[in-house]
Design a protein around this motif. Sequence first.
Motif, PDB file in Angstrom:
ATOM      1  N   ARG A 143      66.978  43.543  89.698  1.00 13.87           N
ATOM      2  CA  ARG A 143      68.105  44.590  89.416  1.00 13.87           C
ATOM      3  C   ARG A 143      67.334  45.807  88.797  1.00 13.87           C
ATOM      4  O   ARG A 143      67.755  46.981  89.229  1.00 13.87           O
ATOM      5  N   ASN A 144      66.736  45.527  87.826  1.00 14.36           N
ATOM      6  CA  ASN A 144      66.206  46.473  87.014  1.00 14.36           C
ATOM      7  C   ASN A 144      65.342  47.249  87.571  1.00 14.36           C
ATOM      8  O   ASN A 144      65.045  48.478  87.425  1.00 14.36           O
ATOM      9  N   VAL A 147      66.853  49.866  90.431  1.00 13.54           N
ATOM     10  CA  VAL A 147      67.319  50.879  89.764  1.00 13.54           C
ATOM     11  C   VAL A 147      66.153  51.856  89.299  1.00 13.54           C
ATOM     12  O   VAL A 147      66.432  53.187  89.390  1.00 13.54           O
ATOM     13  N   ASP A 195      72.502  48.091  92.337  1.00 10.28           N
ATOM     14  CA  ASP A 195      72.721  47.149  91.105  1.00 10.28           C
ATOM     15  C   ASP A 195      73.989  46.342  90.929  1.00 10.28           C
ATOM     16  O   ASP A 195      74.002  45.045  90.677  1.00 10.28           O
ATOM     17  N   LYS A 199      73.853  42.371  91.103  1.00  9.17           N
ATOM     18  CA  LYS A 199      74.808  41.745  89.956  1.00  9.17           C
ATOM     19  C   LYS A 199      75.582  40.483  90.461  1.00  9.17           C
ATOM     20  O   LYS A 199      75.683  39.495  89.922  1.00  9.17           O
TER      21      LYS A 199
END
Length: 227
Positions: A143-144, A147, A195, A199
Amino acid sequence: MASYIEFTFDHSNELVELLIEHIELVLQTLVFALPLGILLGVFIAYYQPAAVTVLWGAGVAMTIPSLALFGLLIPILGIGNPPVIVALVLYAQLPIIRNTYIGLTSVDQSIIEAGRGVGMTKWQRLYKLQIPIALPVMIAGIRNAIVILIGVATVGAYVGAGGLGFYIFTGIYQANVEMVVVTTIVVSLLALVFDYGFKSIEQILQLRNGEEIPLTWGAKLLTRALP
């Protein structure tokens, strides 16, 4: 506000085309970044002395300014997508490697010992026990990384990679505030969508691992759709 809405409708086709280019650029990067980052994370989880060096190298790669890195890669790879994809792969490594490493090393040792007790090999314990348990943490790292990639990919337009960054740089050169603001909003929304999606996946994996957590709306939908 009216000028921004008008710009969006007048250039909707171009925005959609650039959005698709941007997503393709990020997905092409992930094809290379994910296997590399996960393999390095697994490697340092099993060979602890290399952990500091690998994580340090991935951290250093993230500190290099994107334009400087593109400048180093252009003489080797030319302009367009290749140098941008290589640079983005480097930028994505730290969160993927770190979370893979943390996820695998955080697995309860009693579970690993139980697997060894029933005759599992090291690799069987890895893909049957450790990776399934570590997946939520690994997904958080992905996810990080995504982004980061969506944001940095906009700079790739400066060296001919296309994507939404093309409109941002064009807007800056032409002093077109509407072009810059609307495109920046689209980039931000794209990052939020990815994201949120990952999540939701992370929460489902946590749920399947027996954790009791409040679920997002997206995670609730996925739990109903998945077997």
